[in-house]
Design an enzyme around this catalytic site. Structure first.
Site, mmCIF file in Angstrom:
data_model
loop_
_atom_site.group_PDB
_atom_site.id
_atom_site.type_symbol
_atom_site.label_atom_id
_atom_site.label_comp_id
_atom_site.label_asym_id
_atom_site.label_seq_id
_atom_site.Cartn_x
_atom_site.Cartn_y
_atom_site.Cartn_z
ATOM 1 N N LYS A 234 0.703 -1.208 -0.010
ATOM 2 C CA LYS A 234 0.091 0.108 -0.064
ATOM 3 C C LYS A 234 0.695 1.092 0.071
ATOM 4 C CE LYS A 234 -1.629 1.675 4.087
ATOM 5 N NZ LYS A 234 -1.520 2.865 4.498
ATOM 6 N N ASN A 235 1.981 1.290 0.744
ATOM 7 C CA ASN A 235 2.591 2.522 1.008
ATOM 8 C C ASN A 235 3.702 2.721 -0.235
ATOM 9 O OD1 ASN A 235 0.990 3.089 3.085
ATOM 10 N ND2 ASN A 235 2.723 2.564 4.848
ATOM 11 N N CYS B 107 -5.165 12.533 13.010
ATOM 12 C CA CYS B 107 -5.838 11.235 12.782
ATOM 13 C C CYS B 107 -5.623 10.220 14.038
ATOM 14 C CB CYS B 107 -5.092 10.482 11.874
ATOM 15 S SG CYS B 107 -3.515 9.879 12.022
ATOM 16 N N ARG C 242 0.217 14.419 13.484
ATOM 17 C CA ARG C 242 0.602 14.013 12.162
ATOM 18 C C ARG C 242 0.862 15.402 11.178
ATOM 19 N NH1 ARG C 242 -1.351 8.711 9.793
ATOM 20 N NH2 ARG C 242 0.548 8.578 8.419
ATOM 21 N N ARG D 124 -8.554 -0.680 4.287
ATOM 22 C CA ARG D 124 -7.528 0.509 3.591
ATOM 23 C C ARG D 124 -6.260 -0.145 3.452
ATOM 24 N NH1 ARG D 124 -6.630 5.047 7.374
ATOM 25 N NH2 ARG D 124 -5.498 5.393 5.553
HETATM 26 N N1 EPU Z 1 6.241 14.528 11.194
HETATM 27 C C1 EPU Z 1 6.493 15.811 11.323
HETATM 28 N N2 EPU Z 1 6.290 16.756 10.168
HETATM 29 C C2 EPU Z 1 6.081 16.296 8.993
HETATM 30 C C3 EPU Z 1 5.730 15.037 8.726
HETATM 31 C C4 EPU Z 1 6.189 14.080 9.591
HETATM 32 O O1 EPU Z 1 6.618 16.237 12.388
HETATM 33 O O2 EPU Z 1 5.897 17.422 8.310
HETATM 34 C C5 EPU Z 1 6.495 13.568 12.097
HETATM 35 C C6 EPU Z 1 5.250 12.678 12.333
HETATM 36 O O3 EPU Z 1 4.277 13.276 13.123
HETATM 37 C C7 EPU Z 1 5.840 11.201 12.837
HETATM 38 C C8 EPU Z 1 7.250 11.389 12.403
HETATM 39 O O4 EPU Z 1 7.398 12.383 11.668
HETATM 40 O O5 EPU Z 1 6.000 11.613 14.229
HETATM 41 C C9 EPU Z 1 7.360 10.170 11.160
HETATM 42 O O6 EPU Z 1 5.996 10.362 10.161
HETATM 43 P P1 EPU Z 1 6.083 10.299 8.635
HETATM 44 O O7 EPU Z 1 6.274 11.385 8.024
HETATM 45 O O8 EPU Z 1 7.526 9.217 8.333
HETATM 46 O O9 EPU Z 1 4.775 9.295 8.621
HETATM 47 P P2 EPU Z 1 3.915 9.347 7.187
HETATM 48 O O10 EPU Z 1 5.002 9.691 5.983
HETATM 49 O O11 EPU Z 1 2.791 10.418 7.652
HETATM 50 C C10 EPU Z 1 4.164 6.999 6.451
HETATM 51 C C11 EPU Z 1 3.288 5.594 6.267
HETATM 52 C C12 EPU Z 1 2.583 5.378 7.717
HETATM 53 C C13 EPU Z 1 3.899 4.876 8.488
HETATM 54 C C14 EPU Z 1 4.847 6.062 8.622
HETATM 55 C C15 EPU Z 1 6.174 5.495 9.490
HETATM 56 C C16 EPU Z 1 2.530 6.095 4.183
HETATM 57 C C17 EPU Z 1 1.302 6.398 3.292
HETATM 58 N N3 EPU Z 1 2.127 5.980 5.423
HETATM 59 O O12 EPU Z 1 3.403 7.848 6.960
HETATM 60 O O13 EPU Z 1 1.883 4.129 7.524
HETATM 61 O O14 EPU Z 1 3.245 4.469 9.725
HETATM 62 O O15 EPU Z 1 5.262 6.477 7.549
HETATM 63 O O16 EPU Z 1 6.680 4.521 8.973
HETATM 64 O O17 EPU Z 1 3.612 5.582 3.679
HETATM 65 C C18 EPU Z 1 0.023 2.739 7.670
HETATM 66 O O18 EPU Z 1 0.294 2.303 6.688
HETATM 67 O O19 EPU Z 1 -0.648 2.082 8.801
HETATM 68 C C19 EPU Z 1 0.756 3.837 8.339
HETATM 69 C C20 EPU Z 1 0.147 4.739 9.223
#
Ligand code: EPU
Length: 426
Positions: A27-28, A122, A127, A406
């Site tokens: 998915k990701n 969420c 996030r 999802r």
């Molecule tokens: N963060 C910030 N600012 C930002 C972006 C992120 O502070 O602008 C923080 C987040 O709040 C968090 C950390 O950085 O504390 C890491 O978050 P990240 O941005 O890596 O998460 P994401 O990209 O939103 C993806 C996956 C998630 C997975 C996380 C961590 C996708 C679509 N989603 O989310 O997947 O948990 O990386 O590996 O790729 C899931 O599949 O169930 C899922 C939630």
């Protein structure tokens, strides 16, 4: 949608899972790759695309933007073509799928402007998307937050320029968004402290097939030399390491033997190490991984989530179920998201002895979980409840399984194929 929202799983637990399960595309990886097609008006043909609610939302988003999409769920083949004619990702779509934020970078890079609804918090935490915004500003985008929308404009004659972006925090979708934007920027972009996740690498592979020049994906420094135009390509989405890890844990929790086929075992190193520590007999043969837990007792494991190659936060809820059934005391610490323990109260309702202390769950193993009515709060929490239900004595009803839809393709079919008793009820 209302129908979907009321769907529940009825699981009759206590049967050791036994058999093979074919793992779907990730998915990701599929989501950013689908959104990367915004960068070209030529035909992109994708294989191994999982049939998931979030994938369907991505098609809706691409269609809203003016792209033509076709998807054959049975074969996992998706074809996306045509140029974007709109640059707005509406609140209606972004609220159902946070990953829509990854339309921002490609849109502003391709069309010179983008309006993407600001995702809210969420179930797993606040996030924020500040890192996405900061990186795009570094590439010359002017950004305003207006009416709940992120409005971005490329000010250098409608084109972004290269920049040196140092990510304050490792962010998976942040890295992906900026990497996509940089592909059509004028000059070279360097992303330091980039996310190392295999899904970032898979996206880079696809972008390079489209004619981009991305180097270093899978390391903490990614260099992207912008090109004028991207073209169509064929790409097969990498295997879902989290889906594979989930089925392996389901096999272990039920004391069975499960083989996951079509995986990329190297993406699961940290998970397999913990499963071995938990006393599972793990064997890897090419693209297959087997976890054999027959006549073995689960040992407690200490887990601390971390960005890749550390233990993934997306496996935290599932491994907690193993610790809940282990012979001894252990702990699971969540370091990525601040509120990813919603499954704990539900597992306690099934007889688990778990206690949250700050960002750690202290787990005192019990010999049996008992079926109960429980509620999903997010995708991975739902997976942990399904595993717990399969391992528990008696019947478990898991409510709000739209979360599960999802991220887990054909879950009932796959669990039943392993001998588990699961049924969707309304
Ligand atoms: N963060 C910030 N600012 C930002 C972006 C992120 O502070 O602008 C923080 C987040 O709040 C968090 C950390 O950085 O504390 C890491 O978050 P990240 O941005 O890596 O998460 P994401 O990209 O939103 C993806 C996956 C998630 C997975 C996380 C961590 C996708 C679509 N989603 O989310 O997947 O948990 O990386 O590996 O790729 C899931 O599949 O169930 C899922 C939630």
């Amino acid at each position: 949608m209302t129908g979907l929202k009321t769907a529940k799983f009825k699981i009759v637990g206590g049967k050791a899972l036994d058999g093979e399960v074919v793992i779907s595309g990730a998915k990701n990886a599929a989501l950013p790759i689908l959104l990367s097609t915004i960068l070209t008006d030529e035909k992109v043909c994708l294989k191994n695309v999982p049939d998931l609610a979030d994938v369907k939302t991505s098609f809706k988003l691409l269609q809203d933007l003016g792209k033509k999409c076709s998807f054959e769920a049975e074969t996992g083949v998706a074809v996306i073509e045509g140029g974007v004619t709109s640059h707005v990702a509406s609140y209606e779509l972004v609220k159902t799928m946070r990953a829509s934020i990854m339309a921002l970078g490609p849109l502003v890079a391709y069309a010179g402007s983008a309006e993407v609804s600001l995702p809210g918090g969420c179930a797993i935490g606040a996030r924020p998307v500040d890192l996405h915004i900061k990186g795009l500003k570094e590439m010359g985008a002017q950004i305003n937050l207006d009416d709940g929308y992120i409005k971005a404009n490329a000010i250098g004659a409608g084109r972004l320029h290269g920049g040196h972006i140092i990510m304050d925090k490792v962010s998976v979708t942040g890295t992906e968004n900026l990497m996509m934007a940089a592909c059509l920027a004028d000059g070279t972009t360097v992303i330091d402290n980039a996310a190392l996740e295999p899904e970032v690498e898979d996206l880079a592979k696809c972008l390079n097939k489209m004619g981009a020049n991305v180097k270093g994906a899978g390391t903490s420094r990614i260099e992207i030399e912008g090109v004028e135009k991207l073209h169509g390509c064929d790409h097969s989405v990498v295997a879902d390491r989290i889906e594979a890890g989930t089925y392996l844990i389901a096999g272990i929790a039920t004391g069975g033997i499960v083989t996951c086929c079509n995986t990329l075992p190297s993406t699961l190193d940290a998970v397999l190490q913990k499963l071995r520590e938990a006393n599972a007999l793990i064997t890897v043969d090419g693209t297959s991984i087997t976890a054999d837990m027959r006549n073995r007792q689960i040992k407690p494991v200490t887990v601390v989530t971390a960005p890749h190659p550390g233990f993934p936060t997306d496996m935290q809820a599932q491994i907690t179920v193993l610790n809940a059934l282990a012979s001894g005391v252990s702990s699971v610490t969540e370091t990525i998201f601040e509120n990813r323990f919603m499954h704990i109260a539900e597992l306690i309702r099934m007889g688990a002895k778990l206690e949250i202390k700050g960002n750690t769950v202290i787990c005192e193993g019990v010999t049996r979980l008992k079926g109960a009515q429980v509620m999903s709060s997010d995708l991975r929490a739902s997976a942990s409840l399904v595993i717990a239900g399969l391992a528990a004595e008696g019947t478990t009803i898991v409510d709000r399984i739209y979360h599960m839809d999802r991220g887990y393709e054909h879950i009932e079919k796959k669990v039943r194929g392993l001998g588990g008793e699961i049924e969707r009820i309304y």
